[in-house]
Design an enzyme around this catalytic site. Structure first.
Site, PDB file in Angstrom:
ATOM      1  N   GLU A 162       1.185  -8.685   8.611  1.00  0.00           N
ATOM      2  CA  GLU A 162       0.515  -9.964   8.854  1.00  0.00           C
ATOM      3  C   GLU A 162       0.876 -10.973   7.748  1.00  0.00           C
ATOM      4  O   GLU A 162       0.205 -11.027   6.735  1.00  0.00           O
ATOM      5  CB  GLU A 162      -0.993  -9.759   8.913  1.00  0.00           C
ATOM      6  N   TYR A 175      -8.408 -12.625  19.326  1.00  0.00           N
ATOM      7  CA  TYR A 175      -9.623 -12.979  18.594  1.00  0.00           C
ATOM      8  C   TYR A 175      -9.250 -13.677  17.289  1.00  0.00           C
ATOM      9  O   TYR A 175      -8.062 -13.874  17.002  1.00  0.00           O
ATOM     10  CB  TYR A 175     -10.462 -11.733  18.313  1.00  0.00           C
ATOM     11  N   GLY A 185      -1.968  -4.322   7.812  1.00  0.00           N
ATOM     12  CA  GLY A 185      -3.257  -5.001   7.909  1.00  0.00           C
ATOM     13  C   GLY A 185      -3.282  -6.243   7.035  1.00  0.00           C
ATOM     14  O   GLY A 185      -2.328  -6.571   6.314  1.00  0.00           O
ATOM     15  N   ASP A 229     -10.948  25.238   0.281  1.00  0.00           N
ATOM     16  CA  ASP A 229      -9.556  25.655   0.188  1.00  0.00           C
ATOM     17  C   ASP A 229      -8.702  25.201   1.375  1.00  0.00           C
ATOM     18  O   ASP A 229      -7.566  25.642   1.522  1.00  0.00           O
ATOM     19  CB  ASP A 229      -9.474  27.171   0.038  1.00  0.00           C
TER      20      ASP A 229
END
Length: 648
Positions: free
Chosen positions: A407, A483, A350, A322
């Site tokens: 992106e 990266y 993303g 609940d």
């Protein structure tokens, strides 16, 4: 205190950075280019690399639709990667032409082409230049001989042991100011297009004096401003570094990876963080934040519907049926109770969920609708009902801000994304809408909310997608992708997160963290407003021969290596336990890799995390960002390495 002096590499920059009127050797005109100039500037220089920029200034009465620039570089100067144009080279002769998407330069407008390259210590300015067969000087025609006015005197906005950040008031010109040069000791040490700059490569505990002057597209230089003096800090100290530690926590990490919010506590990671970015929130086709109960579109069950047992919970108490808030959101709320200074921001978009950003940012109405829906859902905490959970205010207080991860504006991302040239301006307007509505919410609630953004490594995407001078005042900070420079989508093994350009890098694009950060500095972004992104995962290739050095580097493979969750990629906690691999390092480039005679993994471990963090500190960056925390091991080894380096 030592006498002021610039390092040798900056002294060598003095001549090379000067704006060059590159119309030095006119060819017979194939088209009338009267009044159209092409100007070159060396925007930055480091060790063996440099950044260059050409600006086409169309002073004619007609648009320049198709253009080709031919130029010759001096001996020792090369172009390794170029953006905003098509580039071919034959020896020292380079041809730069209209990109595939078209780049018409309107009458009275400008267009810039940038590149990174290598040098041998000498000049990089082109020896000759032609535009569509005519002179790059814009002749014939009445030349502009009026120099710009004097800029406002610079002020110091930050120092580190190796940098000084400055800002100044804009200059005026009868046509237009093209950019500014920062001088020290009579030598040009930086050239930028905006009214701020960070001078790098300085010595610790050293006094420097700087002035600024403006230049225009006809290579007229105005008078220097008044001077400002600054002293660099001692090694290991300085402002504006405030050691932010940001980790992305993935919504889907609770499944196959089995990484729960509770693991942030048990690994000791939570106490080392200042921020968590929860990835990701989604935008629907109507341009609104939404949640749906299907993987791939949204996962309300993971967000606030799943019940965690006592041993899975941050507070050691199991969820009940609940509760109006369960799942990851409730665990994050419990985490914030343990660590009251920890900020949790909701990251929107993303790689796969940026599909609808362009549409959502297209008009003032669509931007208002998107922002209000996201603020209502995440900052006000009004969640749609799902499986008995949710409702008005259910998630209130969980999130402290919004992280934008589009992106990419105006650049190709996922294959299903809409891309428009006007995305650049629309993103600026979208950010302003977020800031305006968040300011109103702050006035209403008395709370402070953060606005941040994830930014790309590729200089072309930076240039096409972001008006950084307009964006940065509205962001608390940005995180920069450090990266994915290379990976299994290419045939040749390479580094995915090298600090410096690596000798022998075969491309096709030559990236490095240094050149990426320098690109943002060239746009006037303060180093303290940037966080360096680091990967907690590896990228790999299979079918890789040993090569002449026997280590598999820069060798052609047959395809991406296998991965636990995805081909060509795997978490560090998996890669670190592989057997039969030899570990190789290039400390000068800040890289490491694993190779077993067939399979190659570009690799980051505690040592390389320390190197990257030390580099970020030395260059005055505002901290480190991690993608993503579920790649770390149960002891939080990578996060500990980052924390220890920041604490030194």
């Amino acid at each position: 205190m030592r006498a002021a002096r610039l390092r040798t590499r900056l002294a060598a920059l003095a001549a090379a950075v000067l704006i060059a009127p590159v119309g030095l050797a006119a060819s017979p005109a194939a088209a009338d280019t009267t009044g159209i100039t092409v100007t070159y500037v060396e925007t930055s220089r480091w060790d063996s690399g440099y950044g260059g920029q050409l600006t086409i200034d169309n002073g004619s009465d007609a648009a320049l639709d198709d253009w080709t620039i031919d130029l010759t570089l001096p001996e020792g100067a090369t172009i390794t990667s170029l953006w905003n144009a098509t580039h071919t080279a034959s020896g020292s002769t380079h041809t730069i032409s209209t990109p595939s998407w078209g780049a018409s330069v309107p009458a009275g407008g400008t267009y810039s082409i940038g590149w990174n390259g290598t040098h041998s210590g000498g000049e990089t300015a082109p020896l000759d230049c032609s535009l569509n067969g005519g002179s790059c000087s814009g002749e014939p025609g009445t030349p502009d001989t009026e120099a710009p006015g004097t800029p406002g005197d610079p002020t110091v906005t930050g120092t580190t042991s190796g940098t000084v950040s400055l800002e100044w008031g804009a200059a005026t010109d009868n046509v237009a100011v093209t950019g500014y040069e920062v001088l020290s000791g009579g030598e040009v040490v930086r050239a930028v297009t905006g009214t701020s700059a960070t001078v790098t490569g300085l010595d610790p505990v050293t006094e420097y004096t700087f002035t600024v002057r403006a230049y225009d597209s006809s290579n007229n230089r105005g008078p220097e401003s008044g001077p400002v003096t600054a002293t660099t800090d001692e090694e290991g100290t300085g402002t504006p570094v405030d050691e932010r530690r940001v980790a992305y926590f993935t919504q889907w990490g609770i499944y196959d990876r089995g990484y729960l919010v509770e693991n942030l506590v048990s690994s000791g990671t939570a106490e080392k963080l200042t921020h968590i970015n929860y990835a990701f929130g989604n935008i629907n086709a109507n341009g609104e934040c939404f949640m749906a109960n299907q993987l791939g579109q949204g996962d309300a069950w993971a967000d606030y519907g799943r019940s965690f047992t006592a041993d899975q919970s941050v507070d050691g108490v199991g969820d009940t049926w609940d509760q109006d808030l369960r799942g990851n959101f409730n665990q994050l709320r419990e985490l914030k109770e343990l660590y009251p200074d920890l900020k949790v921001n909701l990251s929107l978009g993303g790689w796969t969920w940026s599909e609808n950003f362009s549409d959502a940012a297209l008009t003032a109405e669509s931007r208002q609708r998107m922002v209000s829906s996201c603020i209502d859902q995440y900052l006000r905490g009004n969640l749609p009902l799902f499986d008995g959970a949710g409702g008005p205010g259910a998630a209130e207080g969980v999130f402290d801000g919004i992280d934008l991860d589009w992106e990419w504006p105006a650049s190709a991302g996922h294959e299903h994304n809409t891309v428009r040239p006007e995305d650049r301006e629309n993103f600026t307007a979208l950010v302003q809408e977020f800031r305006d509505q968040m300011n109103a919410l702050e006035a209403e609630t008395g709370r402070q909310y953060e606005l941040t953004s994830f930014m790309p490594a590729d200089p072309e995407k930076i240039d096409l997608g972001y008006e950084l001078d307009k964006l940065m005042p509205n962001f608390d900070f940005i995180t920069v992708q450090g990266y994915d420079y290379h990976g299994g989508w290419e045939n040749t093994t390479n580094h995915q997160s090298n600090l410096l350009e690596t000798p022998g890098d075969p491309g096709p694009d030559v990236y490095s963290t240094e050149t990426t950060i320098q690109a943002y500095l060239d746009y006037g972004v303060s180093p303290g407003d940037m966080l360096l992104g680091v990967p907690f995962y590896s990228r790999g290739w299979t079918g890789v021969p040993a090569g002449p050095d026997g280590n598999g580097l820069f060798q052609t493979g047959t395809g991406p290596s296998g991965g636990t969750y995805e081909q060509g990629i795997d978490d560090w906690k998996v890669i670190k336990d592989l057997s039969g691999f030899d570990l190789y390092r290039d400390d000068a480039s800040g890289t490491a890799w694993l190779y077993d005679g067939t399979t190659f993994w570009t690799y980051d471990d505690e040592t390389s995390m320390t190197q990257k963090t030390d580099w970020a500190q030395a260059n005055g960056l505002g901290g480190v960002m991690v993608w993503s925390v579920d790649g770390d091991d149960a002891d939080g080894s990578l996060m500990t390495a980052i924390d220890s380096a920041l604490a030194d």
